[in-house]
Design a protein around this motif. Sequence first.
Motif, short mmCIF file in Angstrom:
data_model
loop_
_atom_site.label_atom_id
_atom_site.label_comp_id
_atom_site.label_asym_id
_atom_site.label_seq_id
_atom_site.Cartn_x
_atom_site.Cartn_y
_atom_site.Cartn_z
N ARG A 244 0.81 -1.22 -0.04
CA ARG A 244 -0.08 -0.02 0.05
C ARG A 244 0.79 1.04 0.15
O ARG A 244 0.42 2.21 -0.59
N GLN A 247 1.81 2.39 -3.32
CA GLN A 247 0.77 2.72 -4.28
C GLN A 247 0.28 4.12 -3.78
O GLN A 247 -0.89 4.70 -4.85
N ALA A 250 -0.47 7.37 -6.25
CA ALA A 250 -1.31 7.50 -7.27
C ALA A 250 -2.62 8.28 -6.83
O ALA A 250 -3.17 8.92 -7.68
N GLU A 257 -3.36 8.11 -13.07
CA GLU A 257 -2.80 6.60 -13.15
C GLU A 257 -3.61 5.54 -12.54
O GLU A 257 -3.68 4.53 -12.77
N LEU A 258 -4.76 6.27 -12.03
CA LEU A 258 -5.88 5.25 -11.46
C LEU A 258 -6.90 4.87 -12.46
O LEU A 258 -7.94 4.05 -12.44
N THR A 605 -1.96 2.56 1.21
CA THR A 605 -2.90 2.59 -0.06
C THR A 605 -3.35 1.11 -0.22
O THR A 605 -2.94 0.21 0.38
N ALA A 607 -4.04 -2.30 -2.35
CA ALA A 607 -3.28 -3.05 -3.76
C ALA A 607 -4.61 -3.51 -4.51
O ALA A 607 -5.75 -3.81 -3.93
#
Length: 636
Positions: A244, A247, A250, A257-258, A605, A607
């Motif tokens: 997480r 990430q 983003a 990027e999402l 974040t 995964a």
Amino acid sequence: MAEREQREHVRVAVIGSGFGGLGAAVRLRREGVTDFVVLERADSVGGTWRDNSYPGCACDVPSHLYSFSFAPNPDWPRTFSGQEHIRAYLEHVTDVFLLRPHIRFNAEVKMMTWDGEKLRWEIETSSGRLSADIVVSATGPLSDPKIPEIPGLESFPGQVFHSARWDHDYDLRGKRVAMVGTGASAIQIVPAIQPEVGRLTVFQRTPPWVMPRVDRAISGAERALHRALPFTTQARRGLLWGIRELQVQAFTKRPNELGLVEQLAKRNMARAIKDPALRAKLTPDYRIGCKRILLSSTYYPALAQPNVDVVASGVSEIRGSTVVAADGSEAEVDAIVFGTGFHVTDMPIADRVVGAEGKTLAEAWKGGMEALRGASAAGFPNWMTIIGPNTGLGNSSMILMIESQLNYMADFVRQLDVLGGRAALDARPGAVAAWNRRVQERMKRTVWNTGGCTSWYLDANGRNTTIWPGTTTEFRSATRRVDLAEYELIRGPGGGSSVAEGSGPAEEGARDAASAAGGEEGVRDAASAPSGEEGVQGAASAPVGKQGARGGKSASVGKGGARGEKSASRGKQGVRDAASAPADKEGARGEKGAPVGEDGAQDVTRAPAGDEGVQSGVCAPGVADAPVGSQAEVGA
């Protein structure tokens, strides 16, 4: 007056007994502070995990991450735990750390008023009055349900209740039920009650993005391994955190990027929803992550069942037994269930806190919630909050943020002890403003502000006062210790007041790096890290007085949980006496932001795939003394 003078007085009053309140209580004991109470309005501990007992209630953060680092549980039954397991865990933590003698049940706080002459808080509760030098408010943002004002609701002849106040005496079997809202609670309730109700009408104002929740039972062999080799639990936790952490950018820096994650979410929907018209209703028109990403593998299949209707509109009024939507749709129902969230940006507790200038916290926050490092509000001396403004994580485990704030709370208490005498620390308005200015500047490019949605993260002014726009590593660093330059020192009558020792001439009284502006990430880097081999919050965290020692003796805690006779004897590395700090494991405070086993376990974040990897966000929702110098294993 004599009666008032005889009123009970404590060093610290903690408000609430959820994760934040119980964590504060454990940390106070480990700091050698035993003169404290936990004021709880209900008759048991658990906070939101006591109040939310609706069908299907579970956590959307993996179990091994949604637990205290200082109380790992090797016996979690599932990768994503249900409400009953989390509540049992909190009850067990309460017993293991001998907290029950400190808890006052059925003691709802009615008012807290700062007494500037005596430098203490006067507290009125439903069970009596008391005073405290320090107040730690851990009521949490998900504690007071919000039901919208709908014309005609008061005359509805059927049953009405909020998801957080579930009526277990009401039998839903065969009933026509309206589910108002499609948030984190609703997507768990819908699949749980759909098979038994006669008709279910879901009123959806805004569709959520939903990803699968890959939940499974944790095998007996896994649990046995975790019991026999505790480091495997730590490694599992660290892996969950590490994925997480990688990430998070983003969400905070590169929301575009999402897009790939959106495609995965659409495929997830398409697998269960074959009707193009229904898919169109359920497809959001905002960037994924702007609202909380929800996890469920059963929500979409439930919506596709023949006894479920989805109304893509909010409720406008109620006429008798008919619920009328804003688009004109109508549904005759026997019961209405509200999954409409909580008072997050307008917390009711704020109306009950009266500060140094005679204003309530709600009045001080009229333009939006603000607190220094998410903890201290200007004009409210010796008052701190756990899960305060801009400490939420729309994509991660809140326990990690709570533990960071407990570090800050512990050092706050230490600093007051070092200063000695009748003293109070009040956050300087300039420091609060500087901190929040930088937080809001960083917020501008996050998905929560740019994603094109309206969410509960935003207050009435459209300002994001709930989410932390960075990693938990950054927040851990920013709250590692109290910077006295950011506070005004208040002494008792005759002692005057001044900026606390160590203050500089800067307008805000905030260190550049310390206020989360240093570098692009806002990490405090070297300025925040205590010296000492493991970054333990010993001497380095208390800049005033020799080694930051509290001096004198602290109240002994009892046989196993005592800090020993002395409260702050420091060894070579600034580590407190072994009896006071679980220093060889979770006591070492986040050296390098270490995620494994320490209470510095960091999580940021979600995964997008993997056994426990999909993350959605904040979970909505005396047996024996804890071993000293090691983690207390907690089996619920």
